[in-house]
Design a protein around this motif. Structure first.
Motif, short mmCIF file in Angstrom:
data_model
loop_
_atom_site.label_atom_id
_atom_site.label_comp_id
_atom_site.label_asym_id
_atom_site.label_seq_id
_atom_site.Cartn_x
_atom_site.Cartn_y
_atom_site.Cartn_z
N TYR A 112 0.87 -1.17 0.00
CA TYR A 112 0.00 0.00 0.00
C TYR A 112 0.90 1.22 0.00
CZ TYR A 112 1.12 -0.65 4.91
OH TYR A 112 1.80 -0.84 6.09
N ASN A 114 1.02 5.86 0.06
CA ASN A 114 0.35 7.16 0.11
C ASN A 114 1.33 8.28 -0.17
OD1 ASN A 114 1.22 8.65 2.68
ND2 ASN A 114 0.62 6.66 3.57
N SER A 116 1.96 12.26 0.90
CA SER A 116 1.56 13.23 1.91
C SER A 116 2.54 14.39 1.94
CB SER A 116 1.50 12.54 3.29
OG SER A 116 2.78 12.05 3.62
N VAL A 118 5.04 16.23 4.41
CA VAL A 118 5.71 15.96 5.68
C VAL A 118 6.50 17.20 6.11
CG1 VAL A 118 7.58 14.58 6.73
CG2 VAL A 118 5.88 13.47 5.27
N VAL A 125 3.58 13.92 9.34
CA VAL A 125 2.68 14.19 8.22
C VAL A 125 1.78 15.36 8.59
CG1 VAL A 125 0.77 13.25 6.86
CG2 VAL A 125 2.72 11.78 7.44
N GLN A 171 5.96 13.58 0.16
CA GLN A 171 6.59 12.28 0.36
C GLN A 171 5.72 11.13 -0.13
OE1 GLN A 171 7.00 10.23 4.38
NE2 GLN A 171 9.13 10.81 4.02
N HIS A 173 5.26 7.24 0.26
CA HIS A 173 5.60 6.19 1.23
C HIS A 173 4.92 4.92 0.75
CE1 HIS A 173 6.44 4.64 5.37
NE2 HIS A 173 5.34 3.94 5.15
C1 NAG Z 1 1.40 7.08 4.87
O1 NAG Z 1 2.73 7.63 4.83
C2 NAG Z 1 3.29 7.90 6.06
C3 NAG Z 1 4.67 8.50 5.84
O2 NAG Z 1 4.64 9.55 4.94
C4 NAG Z 1 3.39 6.65 6.90
O3 NAG Z 1 3.89 6.97 8.18
C5 NAG Z 1 2.03 6.02 7.03
O4 NAG Z 1 2.16 4.77 7.66
C6 NAG Z 1 1.39 5.80 5.68
N1 NAG Z 1 0.05 5.31 5.88
C7 NAG Z 1 -0.48 4.37 5.11
C8 NAG Z 1 -1.87 3.95 5.43
O5 NAG Z 1 0.11 3.89 4.17
#
Ligand code: NAG
Ligand code: NAG
Ligand code: NAG
Length: 206
Positions: A112, A114, A116, A118, A125, A171, A173
């Motif tokens: 998975y 995302n 964001s 930071v 975040v 970022q 991730h």
């Molecule tokens: C989303 O990204 C952040 C770091 O930028 C990470 O800490 C977090 O676990 C991520 N959440 C998911 C649901 O992937």
């Protein structure tokens, strides 16, 4: 039989090692002298030869290096990559702007991900899920275009938090639990706040 097993095992090691990706556009952080000084020669050589490498691999690599400075190199923020090495690539955005991104997946691994914003001082975040995928880079199906080419809308509620270069990054991730690997890629940017809107909100609050 023995040979077949060996090459199969080797192939699986190679495929783990090569599951990765990075922002190609906009240009993201890359290593140079500041990185070398904080994270050490081995980490520098590693990312310099393949910017896509994973954080756990860097942790393993740096654990035994005497020139790795834990206080200066947080591998869990942009792989430890430094603003000082990337001041020539600070992108300028406006709140609400739509930014096209190309995150290249060199080799998929199910997980998975995302994108964001930071805050780099606290590694927290401050704007979550500009976009996110509950299922990302699945090896069980063909590559989906949206995993690599997507658009994010810059947040409109950050005030002046990201006004200076280096204060914030965009970022990516990507966590691939089955490979036990995590990949980050960070884009330096600056974005002036919408001052009128902010002071109005402040007046309303008071
Ligand atoms: C989303 O990204 C952040 C770091 O930028 C990470 O800490 C977090 O676990 C991520 N959440 C998911 C649901 O992937
Ligand atoms: C971001 O998306 C993840 C995955 O769907 C979700 O678990 C998380 O709650 C979201 N975070 C925010 C702040 O919306
Ligand atoms: C994604 O964007 C890049 C750069 O614009 C382009 O080279 C690539 O072909 C695109 N990939 C897909 C799957 O559309």
């Amino acid at each position: 039989m023995k040979t077949a097993f060996t090459s199969a095992a080797l192939a699986s090691i190679i495929s783990l090692a090569s599951a990765h990706g990075y922002f190609q556009s906009p240009i993201a952080r890359h290593p140079s002298d500041a990185y070398k000084s904080a994270c050490g020669e081995q980490a520098y050589n590693n990312l310099n030869s393949d910017i896509n490498n994973n954080i756990q691999g860097l942790e393993q690599l740096t654990a035994t290096q005497s020139d790795f400075k834990a206080a200066e190199c947080n591998l869990w923020m942009c792989k430890g990559l430094k603003y000082a090495d990337n001041t020539a690539n600070v992108h300028e955005y406006t709140p609400g702007q739509e930014v096209d991104m190309y995150f290249q997946i060199v080799a998929p691994h199910s997980g998975y991900a995302n994108v964001s914003v930071v805050d780099t001082a606290s590694n927290s975040v401050i704007s979550a899920n500009l976009t996110h995928w509950d299922q990302y880079a699945l090896t069980s199906e063909p590559m989906r275009a949206e995993w690599q080419n997507f658009t994010v809308k810059m947040p409109e509620d950050l005030g002046s938090k990201c006004a200076e270069g280096g204060a914030c990054v965009i970022q990516m991730h990507w966590d691939a639990p089955e490979a036990k690997q995590t990949y980050q890629s960070c884009i330096d940017f600056k974005m002036a706040g919408s001052a009128a809107k902010r002071s109005h909100a402040r007046d309303m609050k008071v």
